[in-house]
Write an enzyme that holds these catalytic residues in place. Structure first.
Site, mmCIF file in Angstrom:
data_model
loop_
_atom_site.group_PDB
_atom_site.id
_atom_site.type_symbol
_atom_site.label_atom_id
_atom_site.label_comp_id
_atom_site.label_asym_id
_atom_site.label_seq_id
_atom_site.Cartn_x
_atom_site.Cartn_y
_atom_site.Cartn_z
ATOM 1 N N GLY A 143 -5.040 5.819 0.111
ATOM 2 C CA GLY A 143 -6.376 5.873 0.676
ATOM 3 C C GLY A 143 -7.338 4.994 -0.085
ATOM 4 O O GLY A 143 -7.079 3.807 -0.340
ATOM 5 N N TYR A 185 0.833 -1.202 0.000
ATOM 6 C CA TYR A 185 0.000 0.000 0.000
ATOM 7 C C TYR A 185 0.870 1.256 0.000
ATOM 8 O O TYR A 185 1.811 1.382 0.774
ATOM 9 C CB TYR A 185 -0.921 0.020 1.223
ATOM 10 C CG TYR A 185 -1.544 1.378 1.454
ATOM 11 C CD1 TYR A 185 -2.517 1.869 0.590
ATOM 12 C CD2 TYR A 185 -1.125 2.195 2.495
ATOM 13 C CE1 TYR A 185 -3.072 3.123 0.762
ATOM 14 C CE2 TYR A 185 -1.674 3.456 2.693
ATOM 15 C CZ TYR A 185 -2.641 3.912 1.820
ATOM 16 O OH TYR A 185 -3.169 5.152 1.990
#
Length: 516
Positions: A69, A62
């Site tokens: 987000g 990520y």
């Protein structure tokens, strides 16, 4: 405030720091220095190397090989991964409001450096060294105070730190606002090119709220001590009953902080005599219950310290990179709930100090309740007494400052907002809580400044009237210092300059208060 010419070194090696270390760095009395220990440096670099290996092996991380987000499902083409950190700090350049002051900014830089020094954020040693250099050369990013919801950390304000590390945006340096690139070049520093995880690691954490919380804690602690000393002065000024703080009395309600405040009042008043007015066995609550009001803050401070220092010494970004076990752990350590609750709690306790002192002032300036003192504590006599108004306006202003402080005690943490396509659907509001707390502290300091004028005037008038009660050496020395700063108010005069000087003295901790 400029850096001290001879700051003490503060080692940054992953071991815990204390609030006092942040305060000393913020004021320029300490200078953080990264450890040169080979083991520490190798641990930091292992995280960055592991991230590089993951990318090379097509690992999905990520914020490294995905968007941010709600955009975490968007894969970033390998050829563009290196550009992603710059996009993160660029699109977060939306902060508004006042800029953090130099002390606050130094505290923020240290808080972020300390978190990254835990070695589980996947950043390089070069990034930590660039943060260290900003502190060493006092190159201070201009950080807007507003724009963070406190999860995913302080993204927007910390984007200004990330940009400055890379030579972008503006800084405060050598007394001027200038481009970051110019300030870096002045010290032979090159703009950093962030590695894949590094933009996220700088921004996705709680450094702003935690830094402000450290500064708030120190100021709140001093305000509690000042409120105690001022209460002792007001007991003397109003010919109050020193026996309200009796040791046996407080032994039966064993809140440790409350007992400590009562003990400080006993030590200040140093009086075993009965009440001056034997018909008045009990003073009004703002005097009699002062240990119970100040004691709430005194008892809360150790707990507040524990929460703030826990956050200060944590790894609080996402994801966590454990290079030792070769794990990438996606979580929510950027959530500032503990700081939010601590700041909401602190501002409540501090605002109660303002309210307590405001009530004490209202009594001592009112001839109906001050037991012989002149109305509004004017020292004018004869025909001049009718013309002069003493502290009448100051009492009005103190009441205004108190009301504003009390208004701000609404907890920020209960105003969570769902943001960012409902990815950040529960947020802490920790940074807003910290800013609110600092504003409550600022207002309370203004009330304290007003009360310092009041007690200087009140004790002098009491002693001129009937001799007054003696105090122990420490409060007598403080009274003498106040008298040197504040001539007795006989003829009306504007007090704003003296109030600002008193505020500076309060914030500079000009008086040593209690050794316990």
């Amino acid at each position: 405030m400029p850096l001290s010419p001879d700051p003490r070194p503060l080692a940054i090696d992953g071991r815990p720091l204390r609030i006092e270390d942040v305060v000393a760095t913020a004021s320029g009395r300490a200078r953080p220095a990264l450890s040169t220990d080979a083991g520490f440096q190798a641990r930091i670099n292992r995280g960055a190397d592991f991230v590089d290996r993951l990318i090379a092996e097509d690992g999905v991380v990520y914020g490294v090989s995905t968007g941010y987000g709600d955009s975490c499902t968007v894969a970033i083409p390998p050829a563009l991964v290196d550009e992603l950190p710059r996009h993160l700090y660029t699109y977060h350049g939306v902060g508004l409001g006042r800029f953090l002051d130099p002390e606050e900014t130094r505290a923020v830089l240290l808080a972020r450096l300390q978190s990254l020094a835990q070695g589980v954020s996947g950043v390089s040693l070069a990034l930590l060294q660039q943060l260290e250099a900003l502190l060493a050369h006092d190159i201070l990013p201009l950080i807007p105070a507003e724009g963070s919801v406190g999860a995913s950390g302080d993204l927007t304000p910390l984007s200004y730190v990330a940009a400055v590390l890379c030579g972008e945006r503006e800084v405060w340096h050598q007394g001027k606002v200038k481009p970051a690139a110019d300030a870096l070049a002045a010290h032979g520093l090159k703009p950093l090119k962030l590695r894949p995880k590094e933009g996220l690691a700088i921004m996705n954490g709680t450094a702003v709220m935690t830094a402000l919380a450290c500064l708030a804690w120190r100021r709140a602690d001093y305000l509690g001590r000042l409120a105690t000393r001022i209460t002792a002065f007001n007991v003397v000024a109003s010919a109050g009953n020193a026996h309200h703080f009796d040791q046996t009395l407080f032994a039966v309600k064993p809140h440790a902080g409350q007992q400590r405040v009562a003990a400080r009042l006993r030590a200040d008043l140093a009086s075993d005599r009965p009440p001056r007015n034997e018909q008045r066995l009990q003073d009004r609550y703002s005097l009699r219950c002062a240990p119970h009001v100040v004691g709430v803050l005194e008892d809360a401070l150790p707990w507040l310290r524990a929460q703030i220092e826990n956050e200060l010494n944590s790894a609080n970004d996402n994801p966590i990179i454990d290079a030792e076990q070769e794990m990438v752990l996606h979580g929510g350590h950027f959530y500032g709930g503990h700081i939010a609750f601590a700041m909401d709690s602190m501002k409540n306790a501090v605002a109660n100090l303002a309210d307590l002192l405001d009530r004490q002032m209202a009594l001592v300036v009112d001839a109906r309740y001050s037991h012989g003192l002149p109305a509004n504590l004017t020292a004018a006599a004869g025909d001049r007494a009718a013309l002069n108004h003493g502290l009448k306006a100051l009492q009005i202003s103190a009441s205004a400052w108190t009301a504003e402080a009390l208004k701000l005690t609404m907890p920020a943490s209960v105003f969570s907002r769902s943001t960012e396509c409902h990815n950040q659907d529960k947020v802490s509001m920790g940074t807003i809580a910290a800013r609110d707390c600092l504003r409550v502290i600022e207002l309370t300091e203004q009330v304290v400044a007003a009360l310092l004028v009041t007690v200087r005037q009140g004790v002098a008038l009491r002693r001129a009237l009937d001799g007054g009660a003696p105090m122990s050496a420490a409060p007598e020395a403080m009274l003498a210092d106040l008298a040197s700063r504040l001539p007795l108010i006989v003829e009306d005069r504007a007090l704003d300059v003296e109030l600002r000087q008193l505020l500076a003295a309060i914030r500079g901790e000009a008086w040593s208060l209690y050794a316990d």
